[in-house]
Design an enzyme around this catalytic site. Structure first.
Site, PDB file in Angstrom:
ATOM      1  N   SER A  29      42.649  33.964  60.270  1.00  0.00           N
ATOM      2  CA  SER A  29      42.434  34.919  61.361  1.00  0.00           C
ATOM      3  C   SER A  29      43.017  36.264  60.988  1.00  0.00           C
ATOM      4  O   SER A  29      43.964  36.351  60.190  1.00  0.00           O
ATOM      5  CB  SER A  29      43.100  34.419  62.642  1.00  0.00           C
ATOM      6  OG  SER A  29      43.028  35.405  63.660  1.00  0.00           O
ATOM      7  N   TYR A  44      49.795  30.105  67.307  1.00  0.00           N
ATOM      8  CA  TYR A  44      48.505  30.342  66.656  1.00  0.00           C
ATOM      9  C   TYR A  44      48.665  31.313  65.488  1.00  0.00           C
ATOM     10  O   TYR A  44      48.177  31.059  64.381  1.00  0.00           O
ATOM     11  CB  TYR A  44      47.510  30.888  67.671  1.00  0.00           C
ATOM     12  CG  TYR A  44      46.138  31.163  67.108  1.00  0.00           C
ATOM     13  CD1 TYR A  44      45.212  30.136  66.962  1.00  0.00           C
ATOM     14  CD2 TYR A  44      45.764  32.453  66.721  1.00  0.00           C
ATOM     15  CE1 TYR A  44      43.938  30.384  66.444  1.00  0.00           C
ATOM     16  CE2 TYR A  44      44.499  32.706  66.208  1.00  0.00           C
ATOM     17  CZ  TYR A  44      43.599  31.668  66.072  1.00  0.00           C
ATOM     18  OH  TYR A  44      42.342  31.916  65.553  1.00  0.00           O
TER      19      TYR A  44
END
Length: 282
Positions: A156, A170
């Site tokens: 990401s 995350y």
């Protein structure tokens, strides 16, 4: 003209929706046989049926796989080898973003542990069993198949830049994916096994839209996007196809960013978005 993935076998995790489903369809359109896996079995069964309807010259198999369980991943890789004789592409795409993920002060330990299990251990196990399978891949010059293979791990943009809208577990998990991918790429480079991270920007997928569940949350992100819109899953699938194919034969250990320019931005442009998103394959 043969497709870029002709005769190859690809295993995709998190294939019931979003990037995983779009990639399954795109890889199949380029000639790959597909193992679609997800905890959502009806979702991957639907995807496999779509592939069979649209691309009758390839095969698609759906399997329920929980990437938080090592045995499930091993069984999926074994299935690919049993059914197709080899594994050429492993796309470790499955991941979670827990709605209660927050700062270091507020994130509960159980949320941290669950996120690390799915997003980090799941990728580790996917790499482990894919590497073991790819080491066995024979050269098949007649069909244009090589030894080794390509492993793609979904990371990401948050692993590269910080945000004041925290989701610490995350973010940390995706940073781990980047570091793990780089190291494995170096260890296995001379075995013909390439490993790269795919780094999406904010996407219009169920995972993110469920997290950004108010207009205020969505607008908070959109102001920072140079293109003025969220990305589409099909745009990431096209990036994954590049990394899976021989088009990227001299690329390994990279953080491949498909983020609409986000990680290069300081001040974003004024005005309305000019680029319309591409049409989904689903």
């Amino acid at each position: 003209m043969p497709g870029r993935l002709q005769h190859r076998t690809a295993l995709i995790t998190g294939a019931a929706s979003g990037i995983g489903l779009e990639s399954s369809l795109l890889f199949a359109s380029e000639g790959a046989n597909i193992i679609l896996t997800d905890v959502n079995l009806p979702g991957v069964q639907k995807g496999a049926e779509l592939i069979k309807e649209r691309f009758p010259n390839v095969k698609a198999i759906a399997a329920r796989v929980d990437v938080g369980k090592e045995a499930d991943i091993k069984e999926a890789v074994d299935l690919a080898v049993k059914e197709f004789g080899r594994l050429d592409i492993m796309f470790n795409n499955a991941g979670i973003m827990h709605p209660e993920d927050d700062t270091a002060l507020n994130t509960e330990e159980n949320i941290w542990d669950l996120t690390m299990t799915i997003n980090v251990k799941g990728v580790w196990w996917g790499c482990k069993y894919a590497i073991l399978a790819m080491r066995q891949n024979p050269v098949d010059e007649e069909r244009g198949l090589h030894a080794g293979g390509s492993i793609i791990n979904t990371a990401s943009f948050v692993a590269i830049m910080g945000a004041a809208t925290p989701q610490l577990a995350y973010t940390a998990s995706k940073g781990a994916v980047l570091a793990m991918t780089r190291e494995l790429a170096m260890v296995h480079a001379r075995e013909g096994i390439r490993l790269n991270s795919l780094c999406p920007g904010p996407l219009k997928t169920p995972l993110l839209m469920n997290f950004l569940n108010t207009a205020e949350k969505r607008d908070r992100r959109l102001v920072h996007l140079p293109m003025g819109r969220f990305g589409e899953a099909v745009e990431l699938a096209k990036g994954a196809l590049f990394l899976a194919s021989d088009d990227s034969s001299y690329i390994t250990g990279t953080d491949f960013k498909v983020d609409g320019g986000l990680t290069s931005a300081y001040v974003t442009p004024l005005g309305e978005p000019l680029l319309a998103p591409p049409t989904s394959l689903v």
